[in-house]
Write a protein that holds these residues in place. Structure first.
Motif, PDB file in Angstrom:
ATOM      1  N   GLN A 147      13.006 100.520 165.412  1.00  0.00           N
ATOM      2  CA  GLN A 147      13.616 100.079 164.213  1.00  0.00           C
ATOM      3  C   GLN A 147      14.234  98.511 164.349  1.00  0.00           C
ATOM      4  OE1 GLN A 147      16.621 102.902 163.278  1.00  0.00           O
ATOM      5  NE2 GLN A 147      14.997 104.609 162.783  1.00  0.00           N
ATOM      6  N   ALA A 148      14.303  97.970 163.333  1.00  0.00           N
ATOM      7  CA  ALA A 148      14.590  96.564 163.343  1.00  0.00           C
ATOM      8  C   ALA A 148      15.938  96.267 163.671  1.00  0.00           C
ATOM      9  CB  ALA A 148      14.512  95.950 161.873  1.00  0.00           C
ATOM     10  N   ASP A 149      16.890  97.254 163.815  1.00  0.00           N
ATOM     11  CA  ASP A 149      18.256  97.173 164.138  1.00  0.00           C
ATOM     12  C   ASP A 149      18.556  97.805 165.494  1.00  0.00           C
ATOM     13  OD1 ASP A 149      17.908  99.809 163.273  1.00  0.00           O
ATOM     14  OD2 ASP A 149      19.821  99.750 161.630  1.00  0.00           O
ATOM     15  N   ARG A 205      10.853 106.410 162.335  1.00  0.00           N
ATOM     16  CA  ARG A 205      11.378 106.488 160.792  1.00  0.00           C
ATOM     17  C   ARG A 205      12.699 107.328 160.722  1.00  0.00           C
ATOM     18  NH1 ARG A 205       8.050 109.798 157.144  1.00  0.00           N
ATOM     19  NH2 ARG A 205       9.239 111.431 158.184  1.00  0.00           N
ATOM     20  N   ALA A 227       5.990 100.330 158.027  1.00  0.00           N
ATOM     21  CA  ALA A 227       6.533  99.284 157.738  1.00  0.00           C
ATOM     22  C   ALA A 227       6.793  99.106 156.209  1.00  0.00           C
ATOM     23  CB  ALA A 227       5.761  97.961 158.159  1.00  0.00           C
ATOM     24  N   SER A 230      10.239 101.464 155.904  1.00  0.00           N
ATOM     25  CA  SER A 230      11.317 101.120 156.674  1.00  0.00           C
ATOM     26  C   SER A 230      11.333  99.888 157.620  1.00  0.00           C
ATOM     27  CB  SER A 230      11.142 102.328 157.878  1.00  0.00           C
ATOM     28  OG  SER A 230      11.308 103.606 157.532  1.00  0.00           O
ATOM     29  N   SER A 231      12.555  99.377 157.992  1.00  0.00           N
ATOM     30  CA  SER A 231      12.531  98.035 158.487  1.00  0.00           C
ATOM     31  C   SER A 231      12.274  98.164 160.053  1.00  0.00           C
ATOM     32  CB  SER A 231      13.961  97.319 158.344  1.00  0.00           C
ATOM     33  OG  SER A 231      14.301  97.223 157.078  1.00  0.00           O
ATOM     34  N   SER A 233      10.616  96.416 163.741  1.00  0.00           N
ATOM     35  CA  SER A 233      10.084  95.234 164.621  1.00  0.00           C
ATOM     36  C   SER A 233       9.206  95.494 165.660  1.00  0.00           C
ATOM     37  CB  SER A 233      11.551  94.734 165.308  1.00  0.00           C
ATOM     38  OG  SER A 233      11.911  95.289 166.310  1.00  0.00           O
ATOM     39  N   ASP A 263       4.508  94.496 157.249  1.00  0.00           N
ATOM     40  CA  ASP A 263       5.859  94.212 156.211  1.00  0.00           C
ATOM     41  C   ASP A 263       6.918  93.962 157.270  1.00  0.00           C
ATOM     42  OD1 ASP A 263       4.372  94.289 153.948  1.00  0.00           O
ATOM     43  OD2 ASP A 263       5.370  96.132 153.420  1.00  0.00           O
ATOM     44  N   GLY A 264       7.552  92.906 156.983  1.00  0.00           N
ATOM     45  CA  GLY A 264       8.962  92.426 157.882  1.00  0.00           C
ATOM     46  C   GLY A 264       8.706  91.854 159.317  1.00  0.00           C
ATOM     47  N   ASP A 266       7.512  88.606 160.472  1.00  0.00           N
ATOM     48  CA  ASP A 266       7.451  87.325 159.888  1.00  0.00           C
ATOM     49  C   ASP A 266       6.969  86.314 160.901  1.00  0.00           C
ATOM     50  OD1 ASP A 266       8.100  88.461 157.351  1.00  0.00           O
ATOM     51  OD2 ASP A 266      10.056  87.977 157.937  1.00  0.00           O
TER      52      ASP A 266
END
Length: 332
Positions: A147-149, A205, A227, A230-231, A233, A263-264, A266
């Motif tokens: 997860q991104a965070d 997720r 992606a 959900s955010s 990485s 997605d996300g 970058d």
């Protein structure tokens, strides 16, 4: 030459869950879509044969790519492919060895281990010498999804976390444990969970695991779907860790997931990869293998997956085992 991995040595996962997965593929028949585990039967509707083709989980790249091959082969030859969803590489080499699959997609490292009876505890003393190569296809990229965070930025950060390393006995699990071991994360240093790509991304997720290893040609559909909702990485396998991974396991190569693949994501993400390949066994008729190989590589413009990698010119790059005479007749 690839060296034997001396992981304490996959005793935790490969020695238990992994061995159970291999035992299943050695001892149990894998059925194809018409209910018959054996391949190579005569096709009553034509001059060809019904050939069993073992792919992988439906959330990865093997399964849709195998669908492309099925369409191409059936349009170009008299043969029919029965595509089977499986646990992928380790299960598939067992099916080939028992001649319950005529063709299968596997990782090149697993092919080498299986044929030479080395590298993994499951294969020691159990060399599968009847397996033959057909062609290599594309890089199978190591994705470490979180997860991104999550705060997980490096492989070393996985110590003390809960990680899905892939389905038990799969090539993904093998690669995950190799990379974690190289990073100094051994048995007991993390909570290992196991499941296929779809399960792994659902766990990300839902927050049930901190990270998951997914090995496949980008974009992997299950990661792509995750992606979009959900955010997420991707953790880099880069720098000294990447060099150590390649030194410890020589079948790994540098790879990059390009920015915008998911997605996300970058920025480009540095990682490593193994190679996907088509394999068969020596019991499959030489003419059949040549016809199937020709159909695929004479019609690569009809492939919808990993099209930028699959072609005649690269089809023997990284081939770790002997070619089947039918494939050799086509390429050489």
């Amino acid at each position: 030459m690839a060296r034997t991995i001396n992981r304490r040595q996959f005793i935790a996962a490969s020695g238990v869950a992994g061995f159970a997965g291999l035992a299943g593929c050695i001892g149990d028949d894998v059925q194809n879509e018409n209910g018959d585990g054996d391949g190579g039967d005569s096709n009553p509707d034509g001059d060809g044969e019904i050939l069993s083709w073992h792919a992988g989980g439906q959330g990865g790249t093997y399964y849709p790519l195998s669908g492309d091959f099925k369409t191409i082969v059936e349009e170009s030859t008299g043969h029919s492919l029965q595509v089977q969803s499986t646990g992928a590489s380790v299960e598939n080499v067992g099916s080939l060895n028992r001649e319950k699959a005529d063709f299968a997609l596997i990782q090149n490292d697993i092919a080498y281990f299986a044929v030479n009876g080395t590298g993994l505890e499951q294969f020691e003393g159990n060399s599968m010498e009847n397996i033959r190569g057909v062609a290599t296809l594309y890089p199978e990229t190591i994705h470490v999804v979180t997860q991104a965070d999550s705060g997980i930025e490096t492989v070393e950060d996985l110590e003390g976390t809960t990680v899905n390393t892939g389905a038990p006995g799969s090539g993904t699990q093998v690669n995950a444990l190799q990379i974690l071991e190289t990073a100094g994360i051994g048995e007991g240093d993390f909570d290992e969970q196991n499941g296929d790509f779809t399960t792994a991304t659902e766990q990300i997720r839902d927050g049930d695991v901190d990270a998951a290893f997914v090995v496949g040609g980008w974009p992997v559909s299950s990661v792509q779907q995750l992606a979009t909702t959900s955010s997420v990485s991707l953790v880099e396998v880069s720098g000294d860790i990447r060099e150590s991974v390649k030194s410890d396991a020589e079948w790994f190569a540098d790879d990059t997931v390009p920015a915008g693949t998911y997605d996300g994501i970058d920025q480009d993400v540095e990682t490593v990869s193994v190679q996907a390949m088509i394999a068969t066994h020596e019991g499959v008729d030489e003419g059949v293998v040549e016809e199937v190989t020709a159909a695929i590589f004479d019609n690569t413009d009809q492939i919808t997956q990993k099209t930028e990698f699959i072609g005649v010119d690269s089809a023997q790059d990284g081939m770790p085992i002997d070619l089947h005479p039918g494939a050799d007749a086509y390429f050489n």
